[in-house]
Write a protein that holds these residues in place. Structure first.
Motif, PDB file in Angstrom:
ATOM      1  N   SER A 254       1.170  -0.850  -0.086  1.00  0.00           N
ATOM      2  CA  SER A 254       0.103   0.228  -0.105  1.00  0.00           C
ATOM      3  C   SER A 254       0.451   1.920  -0.072  1.00  0.00           C
ATOM      4  O   SER A 254       2.082   1.151  -0.074  1.00  0.00           O
ATOM      5  CB  SER A 254      -0.790  -0.356   1.614  1.00  0.00           C
ATOM      6  N   ASP A 255       0.161   2.257  -0.401  1.00  0.00           N
ATOM      7  CA  ASP A 255       0.836   3.812   0.336  1.00  0.00           C
ATOM      8  C   ASP A 255       1.893   3.827   1.290  1.00  0.00           C
ATOM      9  O   ASP A 255       2.422   5.027   1.825  1.00  0.00           O
ATOM     10  CB  ASP A 255       0.041   4.168  -0.199  1.00  0.00           C
ATOM     11  N   ASP A 256       1.164   3.043   2.500  1.00  0.00           N
ATOM     12  CA  ASP A 256       1.837   3.199   3.619  1.00  0.00           C
ATOM     13  C   ASP A 256       2.720   2.708   3.912  1.00  0.00           C
ATOM     14  O   ASP A 256       3.005   2.409   5.198  1.00  0.00           O
ATOM     15  CB  ASP A 256       0.801   2.776   4.684  1.00  0.00           C
ATOM     16  N   TYR A 257       3.381   1.802   2.691  1.00  0.00           N
ATOM     17  CA  TYR A 257       4.891   1.141   2.959  1.00  0.00           C
ATOM     18  C   TYR A 257       6.177   1.463   3.435  1.00  0.00           C
ATOM     19  O   TYR A 257       6.564   0.963   4.399  1.00  0.00           O
ATOM     20  CB  TYR A 257       4.807   0.517   1.659  1.00  0.00           C
TER      21      TYR A 257
END
Length: 278
Positions: A150-153
């Protein structure tokens, strides 16, 4: 069609290709499963990444601790370790594409064969903690994978570097749950008598005889997993093969060997390797 399992490659691209030639690997129909640590201290991690990615649906890998560290280095979160030789990946024109592919690889593979053609197996880089069922291990792995993909990696990579919590509790949430999962599936070797992860000792079990630590696969009280657990990560073991556990890291990068098993008939193949890590 054959299924081949191989241990830690760590950038030893030529050794991998020589071993695949030895077994007459056919990339159009055979499948290669890698127990993590594609990259790090061997001479050509870049070629290893490109080769496994280009195998497409015939190449499968779990993430190892060195693979996760590469992602953290690429984001400026950590510096390369002293013996790492991964800078060519970061300098490559296809770096972003390769790292995107890498962070979409799983922490755990559960392979089942149709119509009982062969027994199934479970693969992680370091093993499965004895307090976890296969269901729990799968759920925990999928939770981490979802964040990595995800973009939170970057947030996850920033917060994964710690040894706590050392003991699993089903009430763990958020980063504590993710961190325990990453440590268990990619870094675990020994457990304390209380069941906590020990993140320091790398010695072979015959050198640890005072009862202070127990190899994770020797813990007697464990959740049953019916299928063989395939792992790498622990070169000092020199390989472990029995009905329950198959350790495939035989120290290729350290001048040991690269080991591969053909799953359908259990035949083992091994090639000696020069010392690559310095």
């Amino acid at each position: 069609m054959a299924t081949y399992l191989v241990g830690d490659i760590q950038g030893c691209y030529r050794d991998l290709r020589d071993l695949l030639d030895l077994v007459h690997f056919d990339r159009s129909k055979d499948h290669l499963y890698i127990a993590g640590d594609l990259v790090a201290r061997g001479p050509d991690s870049l070629s290893v990444l490109r080769f496994v990615r280009d195998l497409g649906e015939h190449g499968h890998t779990v993430l190892g601790n060195h693979d996760l560290h590469l992602l953290a280095v690429a984001e400026g979160i950590m510096k390369p370790k002293a013996k790492d030789k991964t800078q060519p990946i970061l300098d490559a024109e296809d770096c972003a594409e390769l790292l995107l592919w890498l962070r979409h690889q799983p922490l755990l593979i559960h392979k089942a064969f149709p119509n009982g053609q062969a027994p199934g197996f479970v693969m992680t880089h370091a093993g499965i903690p004895p307090c976890w069922s296969l269901e729990t291990a799968t759920q925990q792995a999928q939770g981490v994978e979802a964040i990595l993909q995800s973009d939170d990696y970057v947030w996850l990579l920033q917060h994964m570097y710690a040894n706590e919590p050392a003991v699993w509790d089903a009430s763990l949430k958020g980063i504590e749950s993710y961190r325990f999962t990453i440590n268990a599936l990619t870094r675990m070797r020994y457990l304390t008598p209380e069941g906590g992860l020990d993140m320091h000792c790398k010695r072979p079990p015959e050198d640890v005889t005072d009862g202070s630590l127990v190899p994770w696969f020797d813990v007697k009280k464990r959740q049953p997993i019916d299928e063989t657990c395939i792992f790498g990560h622990w070169a000092a073991l020199g390989g472990v093969i029995n009905d329950q556990f198959m350790g495939l890291d035989t120290g290729c990068v350290w001048g040991g060997s690269l080991t591969m098993v053909r799953w359908e008939d259990g035949q083992r193949f091994s090639l000696p390797c020069p010392i690559h890590a310095s």
